[in-house]
Design a protein around this motif. Structure first.
Motif, short mmCIF file in Angstrom:
data_model
loop_
_atom_site.label_atom_id
_atom_site.label_comp_id
_atom_site.label_asym_id
_atom_site.label_seq_id
_atom_site.Cartn_x
_atom_site.Cartn_y
_atom_site.Cartn_z
N ALA A 111 40.33 -0.22 50.83
CA ALA A 111 40.18 -0.51 49.41
C ALA A 111 41.21 -1.53 48.95
CB ALA A 111 40.30 0.77 48.60
N ALA A 112 42.47 -1.37 49.39
CA ALA A 112 43.52 -2.30 48.98
C ALA A 112 43.26 -3.70 49.52
CB ALA A 112 44.87 -1.79 49.47
N GLY A 113 42.90 -3.79 50.77
CA GLY A 113 42.66 -5.10 51.37
C GLY A 113 41.54 -5.86 50.69
N ARG A 114 40.48 -5.15 50.34
CA ARG A 114 39.35 -5.80 49.70
C ARG A 114 39.67 -6.21 48.26
NH1 ARG A 114 34.65 -5.14 52.78
NH2 ARG A 114 33.36 -5.69 51.00
N GLU A 115 40.30 -5.30 47.51
CA GLU A 115 40.54 -5.57 46.09
C GLU A 115 41.66 -6.57 45.86
OE1 GLU A 115 41.71 -3.17 41.98
OE2 GLU A 115 40.67 -2.13 43.60
N ILE A 116 42.76 -6.45 46.61
CA ILE A 116 43.92 -7.31 46.36
C ILE A 116 43.71 -8.71 46.93
CG2 ILE A 116 46.38 -7.64 46.78
CD1 ILE A 116 46.65 -4.57 46.90
N TRP A 117 43.33 -8.78 48.19
CA TRP A 117 43.30 -10.08 48.87
C TRP A 117 41.90 -10.62 49.14
CZ3 TRP A 117 46.61 -6.14 50.85
CH2 TRP A 117 47.96 -6.34 50.59
N GLY A 118 40.90 -9.79 49.03
CA GLY A 118 39.57 -10.23 49.43
C GLY A 118 39.36 -10.19 50.93
N PHE A 119 40.18 -9.43 51.66
CA PHE A 119 40.00 -9.30 53.10
C PHE A 119 38.71 -8.52 53.39
CE2 PHE A 119 44.87 -9.40 53.74
CZ PHE A 119 44.86 -10.79 53.80
N PRO A 120 37.98 -8.92 54.44
CA PRO A 120 36.70 -8.27 54.74
C PRO A 120 36.89 -6.97 55.54
CG PRO A 120 37.08 -10.05 56.28
CD PRO A 120 38.23 -10.08 55.31
N LYS A 121 37.62 -6.03 54.94
CA LYS A 121 37.88 -4.76 55.63
C LYS A 121 36.70 -3.82 55.50
CE LYS A 121 42.94 -4.70 55.41
NZ LYS A 121 44.15 -3.89 55.12
N THR A 122 36.43 -3.10 56.56
CA THR A 122 35.48 -1.99 56.56
C THR A 122 36.10 -0.86 57.37
OG1 THR A 122 34.36 -2.89 58.53
CG2 THR A 122 33.44 -3.47 56.37
N VAL A 123 35.70 0.37 57.08
CA VAL A 123 36.22 1.52 57.80
C VAL A 123 35.34 1.78 59.02
CG1 VAL A 123 36.79 3.97 57.70
CG2 VAL A 123 37.17 2.52 55.70
N GLU A 124 35.96 1.73 60.19
CA GLU A 124 35.21 1.84 61.44
C GLU A 124 35.95 2.74 62.42
OE1 GLU A 124 32.36 0.55 61.20
OE2 GLU A 124 32.57 -1.10 59.76
N ALA A 135 47.84 -1.65 76.70
CA ALA A 135 47.25 -1.10 75.47
C ALA A 135 45.77 -1.42 75.50
CB ALA A 135 47.91 -1.70 74.24
N GLN A 136 44.94 -0.40 75.24
CA GLN A 136 43.50 -0.56 75.36
C GLN A 136 42.82 -0.17 74.05
OE1 GLN A 136 41.76 0.42 79.35
NE2 GLN A 136 43.67 1.57 79.59
N LEU A 137 41.99 -1.07 73.55
CA LEU A 137 41.28 -0.89 72.29
C LEU A 137 39.78 -0.78 72.52
CD1 LEU A 137 41.14 -1.51 68.99
CD2 LEU A 137 40.29 -3.68 69.87
N ARG A 138 39.13 0.07 71.72
CA ARG A 138 37.67 0.10 71.63
C ARG A 138 37.30 0.09 70.16
NH1 ARG A 138 34.76 3.95 72.60
NH2 ARG A 138 32.96 3.09 73.68
N LEU A 139 36.48 -0.88 69.76
CA LEU A 139 35.96 -0.96 68.40
C LEU A 139 34.49 -0.58 68.41
CD1 LEU A 139 36.03 -1.78 65.39
CD2 LEU A 139 35.56 -4.14 66.14
N VAL A 140 34.14 0.47 67.64
CA VAL A 140 32.77 0.96 67.55
C VAL A 140 32.32 0.87 66.11
CG1 VAL A 140 31.25 2.94 67.89
CG2 VAL A 140 33.10 2.49 69.53
N MET A 141 31.17 0.23 65.88
CA MET A 141 30.59 0.12 64.55
C MET A 141 29.13 0.52 64.62
SD MET A 141 32.39 -3.54 63.46
CE MET A 141 31.63 -3.59 61.82
N ASP A 142 28.68 1.30 63.66
CA ASP A 142 27.29 1.76 63.63
C ASP A 142 26.90 2.46 64.92
OD1 ASP A 142 27.02 0.40 61.10
OD2 ASP A 142 26.76 -1.47 62.21
N GLY A 143 27.85 3.14 65.52
CA GLY A 143 27.57 3.87 66.76
C GLY A 143 27.47 3.01 67.99
N VAL A 146 31.43 -2.69 69.80
CA VAL A 146 31.56 -4.12 69.49
C VAL A 146 32.28 -4.80 70.64
CG1 VAL A 146 32.43 -5.84 67.87
CG2 VAL A 146 31.59 -3.63 67.03
N PHE A 147 33.50 -4.36 70.90
CA PHE A 147 34.19 -4.85 72.09
C PHE A 147 35.31 -3.91 72.47
CE2 PHE A 147 36.36 -7.30 68.68
CZ PHE A 147 37.70 -7.02 68.93
N GLY A 148 35.67 -3.98 73.75
CA GLY A 148 36.86 -3.35 74.26
C GLY A 148 37.83 -4.43 74.68
#
Length: 238
Positions: A111-124, A135-143, A146-148
């Motif tokens: 909410a802060a990122g979107r309202e203050i700066w206009g950053f395209p944040k979404t909760v994922e 360090a290993q990352l996995r980003l999952v959106m809509d089930g 997206v990428f590891g």
């Protein structure tokens, strides 16, 4: 380029006052830099920005993630897809970044990122695992994946950096510029992305990354055990 200087420095987000600059006191961060065709990058940038070319016909893209441990917006994780840009018709001295996607795993920072700066944040869904050397990352959106992204945590070239001031552009919905500073210690540089592993999934954003030529050999990658900085107030670009 003229920038207005009358934007508010305090915002009330979900009942909490956020005062700018927003301070990041402690985080861990990975950034992986890729060369991408400038013509292909253009379609991701909106009407007022164009790719900043590091050589004719080639621009740059960053995939990265930050694990915020002590931040004015709380403790959360963030993933970024970032292009290097400039306002259309401006010179390279106006160069900066444009954040195309900025998934996070917290409602307040979203909410802060979107309202203050206009950053395209979404909760994922952001899964981040630490091993002693990686360090290993996995980003999952809509089930869907997206990428590891897996990045070494040591063994490169020492790359500690003092605080430096940069800029990023956002649409709020008109074009704004946001000044930010960042620095690091306990940092490593990996030329050619040595040791980096990228796996694209089956989400539509993964296909967008494929359209830019990914997966590919990175130009360079960095890892910072201690990353810090601050984000200033957004100002309209005139």
């Amino acid at each position: 380029m003229q920038v207005a200087t009358n934007q508010p420095r305090e915002y009330v987000i979900m009942g909490t006052v956020v005062t700018l600059p927003c301070e990041v006191r402690e985080a861990k961060a990975a950034h992986v830099l890729y060369a991408v065709p400038a013509a292909a990058a253009t379609r991701f940038l909106g009407p007022e920005l164009e790719p900043l070319e590091h050589e004719p016909g080639q621009s740059q893209l960053v995939l990265g993630f930050v694990d915020y441990l002590d931040n004015d917006l709380g403790q959360y994780r963030e993933v970024m897809i970032v292009f290097f840009v400039r306002p259309r018709g401006r010179g390279s001295e106006a160069g900066g970044t444009y954040i195309y996607k900025l998934p996070v795993d917290g409602e307040f920072t979203c909410a802060a990122g979107r309202e203050i700066w206009g950053f395209p944040k979404t909760v994922e869904q952001i899964d981040l695992d630490y091993a002693p050397e990686r360090a290993q990352l996995r980003l999952v959106m809509d089930g869907k994946l997206v990428f590891g992204l897996s990045v070494p945590r040591s063994g490169g070239l020492p790359a500690d950096s003092p605080p430096s001031t940069l800029r990023t552009y956002t649409y709020r919905p008109e074009l704004h510029v946001v000044p930010f500073t960042s620095g690091s210690h306990g940092a490593w540089l990996f030329p050619g992305g040595d040791g980096v592993e990228l796996k694209l999934g089956d989400h539509p954003i993964a296909n967008e990354l494929r359209s830019l030529g990914l997966p590919a050999t990175p130009l360079v990658a960095t890892w910072a055990e201690h990353f810090y900085g601050s984000f200033g107030a957004p100002e309209p670009v005139r």
